[in-house]
Design a protein around this motif. Sequence first.
Motif, PDB file in Angstrom:
ATOM      1  N   GLU A 173     -65.808  38.541 -20.318  1.00 21.16           N
ATOM      2  CA  GLU A 173     -64.483  39.019 -20.324  1.00 21.16           C
ATOM      3  C   GLU A 173     -63.807  39.425 -21.544  1.00 21.16           C
ATOM      4  OE1 GLU A 173     -61.627  38.798 -18.172  1.00 21.16           O
ATOM      5  OE2 GLU A 173     -63.177  38.013 -16.956  1.00 21.16           O
ATOM      6  N   VAL A 177     -57.966  42.145 -24.097  1.00 23.48           N
ATOM      7  CA  VAL A 177     -57.162  43.079 -23.467  1.00 23.48           C
ATOM      8  C   VAL A 177     -56.389  42.250 -22.446  1.00 23.48           C
ATOM      9  CG1 VAL A 177     -57.060  44.950 -21.714  1.00 23.48           C
ATOM     10  CG2 VAL A 177     -58.859  44.886 -23.606  1.00 23.48           C
ATOM     11  N   ARG A 182     -56.597  44.502 -17.795  1.00 25.71           N
ATOM     12  CA  ARG A 182     -57.903  44.548 -18.217  1.00 25.71           C
ATOM     13  C   ARG A 182     -58.857  45.108 -17.253  1.00 25.71           C
ATOM     14  NH1 ARG A 182     -59.429  38.361 -19.110  1.00 25.71           N
ATOM     15  NH2 ARG A 182     -57.842  38.699 -20.841  1.00 25.71           N
TER      16      ARG A 182
END
Length: 517
Positions: A173, A177, A182
């Motif tokens: 992950e 961001v 993302r």
Amino acid sequence: MTPTSTSSSRPARGRRRRNRENGVAVLRKPDYRQLTHPFPAQNVFSDDEVWAIHETALRVLEELGLRVLLPEARRIFATAGARVDNDDMVFVGRDIVEAALATAPSSIRLRAANPAREQTYEQGAMIFMPGVGCPNANDAERGRRPGSLRDFEEAVKLCQSYDIMHTFGPLTEPQDVPVHLRHYQTMRAQMEFGDKPLFLFSRGRAQVEQGFEMTQTALGLSGDDFEDGVWVTTIINTNSPRMLDNPMAQGIIDFARAGQMSVITPFCLAGAMAPVTPAGALTLQHAEALFGITLAQLARPGAPVSYGGFSSNVHMKSGAPAFGTPEHIKMQIGGGQLARLIGLPWRTASGSASNVADMQSSMETVMGLWGGSLAHGTLIVHSAGWLEGGLTFGYEKFINDIEALQVFAELSTRPRADAEEIGFDALQDVQPGGHFFATDHTMARYNTEFYESIVADLNNFGTWSEAGARTSADRATDVWKDKLANFEQPAGAVEATERLAPWIENAIRNGGAPPLD
């Protein structure tokens, strides 16, 4: 067990033959891109027991139902004749489930920017996905850390570097961001540094639709092109026991209507979110998977959808998930029996609960790979790099797991036993107590006959000690660093990134797309 793979889908043998005209040795060039399972599928339950699990799962759907949070999903079920109570419970009759199974495809074409990377997603195929969904990353030089965009991009590059990694996944992950932006960066990274089948998280309709649009924009696909096979896949996790939340339900609907594949994957840990017995946990897994498959087919009959399961057990003294255990493997094989019963391709998973790239982590992952292989899992997820039960993507772990995966791929090649391979002349040439190093039979093959390890050290103890007494994890550090330092973008990636860049810039200016709660 007898190997059953076919010559059209196994690794190239790369026979060690010398060109008799110029004396140049032919180099070994294995092909791991499209594989089939090398051994017959195994059983842990009798046919009657598998049928009993299936029948009980249907009873769960009819009598106990699932809680469905998304109103749109409840309306779709109600329109099809399912009973929907005021407290969000949906009860689905077996006639609705059976009709859905009749329209779900048994073979799905997974498309890719590079046609040579495409996969046929069906029973018998053996497709590997890396460890995914990890909030952290870890390597020997930089330590354990929250996942970043740099980590995600590096993980994509490592996956691209090995043909045995057949698809991308959510990997680490990128927590640096914002969530509403993302998906732009994770989709961009897959297309900038790779040419394999793509993955997109189901985090709400806005993000999913933008992910589809990014794929079409970057790869230059028309609407018809995009619906000609599956370009983007997502994984749908039910909230075991017996609940389907908003983003997961909406993801099933949106992927189905777009002709893209959702992999319905209950995560049933026996003793915690599922009954403590393998049969009980599989009954819940089967019921929830059938429920998701049914929703996909109600949203669009014939939509590509995969049966899935990720069932294992917990450590009953701590509640922590366990992987590579006997129970995990039994449930994998049982899941395969259920998938064959309903005639659909399916997803299983390996995994590791270990905190580091040690013997425990390797054992857990390899045992899970054996379970997935003997179960004939179409897609085996978390096959490389997964640590801490999915909390961390490990770079050294990834490289060591690649070694194991390539050995599995090599098993897909059946050895020949014709007169040339048996080599009676070589047996005749070597006297008792002699050796075969210099026979014509050996010299014609020595350069390519055996699998060449990427991390194993086969030196004796003295030589190994003098070289620094380095472990496989130490050597794996050198391998991933070399792969990243010498990485080259695949053909077409620069052009795809250039097409996508203005689209992303405009989307960011417009505020991105918040996820669905």
